[in-house]
Design an enzyme around this catalytic site. Structure first.
Site, PDB file in Angstrom:
ATOM      1  CB  CYS A   5      -0.624   2.498   3.995  1.00 23.98           C
ATOM      2  SG  CYS A   5      -2.110   1.869   3.256  1.00 23.98           S
ATOM      3  CG  ASP A   6       3.201   1.137   4.406  1.00 24.41           C
ATOM      4  OD1 ASP A   6       2.687   1.562   5.460  1.00 24.41           O
ATOM      5  OD2 ASP A   6       3.032  -0.021   3.977  1.00 24.41           O
ATOM      6  CB  CYS A  18      -0.912  -0.021   1.222  1.00 24.49           C
ATOM      7  SG  CYS A  18      -1.934   1.450   1.355  1.00 24.49           S
TER       8      CYS A  18
END
Ligand code: NAP
Length: 303
Positions: free
Chosen positions: A137-138, A134
């Site tokens: 997300c990261d 992701c």
């Protein structure tokens, strides 16, 4: 005695929330069950520009708007993780969760899909320590660093574009010499100065100590092997349907996706499937919503 709902909807992604919106308007008595956040996969999409009426919106904002829409019509989401679904002797649908069971006359399965694993050495070992599924997300952890995206679909190309904003350098390795992603994403990607495309390239091993520090690649036309120093590996090689809990109750295809007809009816009377887990789905947000519309309209007619 347990209450019997008209409809139980499993999953509050775009399909599930749309089913809730339509069920509310049809004044069906329904329960909408979700184990995590409302929105499903789209909450990790940094930009959506193919949902009609929104020229550009983040997936997170779109999910929020869907939830507000559902609530505006009196709907709500019940948090519960589904363990199993089964038929009762009198044909009702029973949804078993960790906190009890629900009974309904009809059921809509809308649990979406989850990122597929690549299956190379080092992937599991470094998951969460340099291997990610992701980018939104990261990605922030990789500011001014070097990353590689594996894959050639919409998600891989979107991820590479997103990472290029913060990373010093982004490689994208694809096993063919043509992306599967939609053309306008390809155009955006290829215009970025800090992105390098590695065609005909496959990952062989992800390496590191505590965290990822390199990836071994092979050029699948020549067999030439290389090792690249990278800080992060973002895997975007498609998804698998979240249908394990369904077992053999309804017919599935070889990928585990649920087979339906054009009304989204499965092989079991009164059980419907909507969204990315439906066999043959084009896996677009609007298509998932459209599935839900077809399912609820048919349920309304049947009931
Ligand atoms: P996808 O379209 O299935 O693409 C998966 C990519 O990974 C393909 O390029 C595939 O290569 C590659 N791949 C698969 N297995 C591999 C392996 N073992 N090793 C190396 N490469 C591998 O999946 P996706 O990108 O996750 O997209 C899923 C669906 O969501 C698609 O239908 C997409 O259109 C949709 N989506 C839409 C949007 C949007 O409209 N805004 C955004 C995101 C996703 P090949 O090309 O060689 O098969």
């Amino acid at each position: 005695m347990n209450k019997i709902y008209d409809v139980a909807i499993i999953g509050a992604g775009p399909a599930g929330m749309t089913a809730g919106i339509y069920a509310s308007r049809a004044q069906l008595d329904y329960i909408l069950l979700e184990k995590g956040f409302a929105g499903g996969q789209i909450i990790n999409t940094y930009e959506v520009e193919n949902y009609t009426g929104f020229s550009s919106i983040s997936g997170f904002d779109l999910a929020q708007k869907m939830q507000e829409h559902l609530q505006y019509l009196g709907g709500s989401i019940t948090m519960a993780e589904i363990k199993a679904i089964r038929l009762t002797e009198n044909g009702l649908k029973e949804v078993e969760t960790e906190s009890g069971s629900f009974l309904a006359k009809t059921l809509i399965i809308a649990t979406g899909a989850t990122a597929r694993k690549l299956g190379v050495p080092g992937e599991e070992q470094f998951s969460g320590r340099g291997v990610s599924y992701c980018a939104t997300c990261d990605g922030a952890f990789y500011k001014d660093k070097t990353t590689i995206v594996i894959g050639g679909g919409d998600v891989a190309v979107e991820d590479a574009i997103y990472l290029a904003r913060m990373c010093k350098k982004v490689y994208i390795a694809h096993r063919r010499d043509e992306f599967r992603a939609v053309k306008n994403l390809q155009t955006k990607l290829l215009a970025l100065p800090n992105v390098e495309v590695l065609w005909f390239t496959e990952a062989e091993e992800i390496k590191g100590n505590d965290f990822v520090n390199a990836i071994s690649l092979v050029q699948n036309q020549t067999g030439e092997k290389t090792e690249l120093a990278v800080d992060g590996v973002f895997i975007a090689v498609g998804s698998t349907p979240n249908t394990e809990f369904v077992g053999d109750l309804v017919e599935k295809d070889g990928q585990g996706s649920i087979i339906t007809n054009s009304k989204c009816q499965t092989s079991v009377d009164g059980i419907y499937a909507a969204g990315d887990l439906r066999s043959g789905s084009v896996r677009q947000i609007m298509a998932a919503c459209a599935d839900a519309v077809a399912a609820v309209m048919d349920i309304d007619k049947q009931l």
